[in-house]
Design a protein around this motif. Structure first.
Motif, PDB file in Angstrom:
ATOM      1  N   UNK A   1       0.844  -1.177   0.000  1.00 45.92           N
ATOM      2  CA  UNK A   1       0.000   0.000   0.000  1.00 45.92           C
ATOM      3  C   UNK A   1       0.886   1.237   0.000  1.00 45.92           C
ATOM      4  N   UNK A   2       0.382   2.295  -0.621  1.00 45.70           N
ATOM      5  CA  UNK A   2       1.150   3.535  -0.692  1.00 45.70           C
ATOM      6  C   UNK A   2       1.060   4.266   0.651  1.00 45.70           C
ATOM      7  N   UNK A   3       1.927   5.230   0.819  1.00 48.36           N
ATOM      8  CA  UNK A   3       1.916   6.027   2.052  1.00 48.36           C
ATOM      9  C   UNK A   3       0.595   6.780   2.178  1.00 48.36           C
ATOM     10  N   UNK A   4       0.071   7.258   1.053  1.00 48.34           N
ATOM     11  CA  UNK A   4      -1.200   7.991   1.064  1.00 48.34           C
ATOM     12  C   UNK A   4      -2.352   7.070   1.489  1.00 48.34           C
ATOM     13  N   UNK A   5      -2.385   5.856   0.963  1.00 50.48           N
ATOM     14  CA  UNK A   5      -3.416   4.887   1.355  1.00 50.48           C
ATOM     15  C   UNK A   5      -3.320   4.575   2.847  1.00 50.48           C
ATOM     16  N   UNK A   6      -2.089   4.400   3.307  1.00 51.81           N
ATOM     17  CA  UNK A   6      -1.854   4.093   4.715  1.00 51.81           C
ATOM     18  C   UNK A   6      -2.364   5.221   5.617  1.00 51.81           C
ATOM     19  N   UNK A   7      -2.096   6.459   5.230  1.00 53.66           N
ATOM     20  CA  UNK A   7      -2.557   7.613   6.019  1.00 53.66           C
ATOM     21  C   UNK A   7      -4.080   7.677   6.063  1.00 53.66           C
ATOM     22  N   UNK A   8      -4.742   7.386   4.943  1.00 52.10           N
ATOM     23  CA  UNK A   8      -6.205   7.404   4.910  1.00 52.10           C
ATOM     24  C   UNK A   8      -6.781   6.318   5.825  1.00 52.10           C
ATOM     25  N   UNK A   9      -6.172   5.142   5.808  1.00 56.35           N
ATOM     26  CA  UNK A   9      -6.624   4.051   6.681  1.00 56.35           C
ATOM     27  C   UNK A   9      -6.411   4.441   8.141  1.00 56.35           C
ATOM     28  N   UNK A  10      -5.251   5.021   8.452  1.00 52.58           N
ATOM     29  CA  UNK A  10      -4.972   5.438   9.826  1.00 52.58           C
ATOM     30  C   UNK A  10      -5.962   6.508  10.294  1.00 52.58           C
ATOM     31  N   UNK A  11      -6.356   7.403   9.396  1.00 49.96           N
ATOM     32  CA  UNK A  11      -7.355   8.415   9.741  1.00 49.96           C
ATOM     33  C   UNK A  11      -8.690   7.748  10.077  1.00 49.96           C
ATOM     34  N   UNK A  12      -9.072   6.731   9.304  1.00 53.71           N
ATOM     35  CA  UNK A  12     -10.322   6.012   9.577  1.00 53.71           C
ATOM     36  C   UNK A  12     -10.229   5.246  10.896  1.00 53.71           C
ATOM     37  N   UNK A  13      -9.042   4.718  11.197  1.00 56.70           N
ATOM     38  CA  UNK A  13      -8.841   4.017  12.470  1.00 56.70           C
ATOM     39  C   UNK A  13      -9.087   4.982  13.627  1.00 56.70           C
ATOM     40  N   UNK A  14      -8.530   6.180  13.539  1.00 56.92           N
ATOM     41  CA  UNK A  14      -8.732   7.184  14.593  1.00 56.92           C
ATOM     42  C   UNK A  14     -10.218   7.533  14.695  1.00 56.92           C
ATOM     43  N   UNK A  15     -10.897   7.658  13.554  1.00 54.81           N
ATOM     44  CA  UNK A  15     -12.336   7.965  13.579  1.00 54.81           C
ATOM     45  C   UNK A  15     -13.111   6.891  14.344  1.00 54.81           C
ATOM     46  N   UNK A  16     -12.812   5.615  14.090  1.00 47.16           N
ATOM     47  CA  UNK A  16     -13.565   4.562  14.783  1.00 47.16           C
ATOM     48  C   UNK A  16     -13.154   4.472  16.249  1.00 47.16           C
ATOM     49  N   UNK A  17     -11.905   4.785  16.572  1.00 43.50           N
ATOM     50  CA  UNK A  17     -11.495   4.790  17.979  1.00 43.50           C
ATOM     51  C   UNK A  17     -12.279   5.837  18.766  1.00 43.50           C
TER      52      UNK A  17
END
Length: 106
Positions: A1-17
């Protein structure tokens, strides 16, 4: 996965947390400062280090399992492991300004 994809996933992780709450406190675990580490590997494996407001918290298993289930459901996460850690010890200074305001610490 690209760095941009990873950042978007991490943002969604924070949203669900931010949807996980300690049943005794009206603030989510992220804003309480209970999440110490979010580490997403390129293959989608996720490690989350979190703590509790007290080591003997009666809701510990419930909260950790809620975190695991919710972050596991984020698109792009292939597996999730939640590690309960107690170092450093949590204190109210770890809360976000929003959480401190909500709980009357400001």
């Amino acid at each position: 996965m690209t760095q941009e994809e990873k950042l978007k996933i991490e943002e969604r992780i924070v949203e669900v947390l931010k949807t996980v709450y300690d049943p005794e406190i009206p603030v989510d675990v992220y804003n309480l400062g209970l999440i110490y580490r979010i580490e997403l590997q390129d293959d989608g494996q996720l490690d989350v280090d979190m703590t509790l407001t007290a080591p003997n918290c009666p809701a510990a298993d419930f909260i950790a399992e809620d975190v695991r289930q919710k972050v596991s459901a984020v698109e792009g996460v292939t597996a999730a492991r939640v590690n309960l850690v107690f170092e450093p010890e949590w204190d109210k200074d770890m809360m976000s300004e929003e959480a401190k305001l909500e709980l009357g610490y400001l």
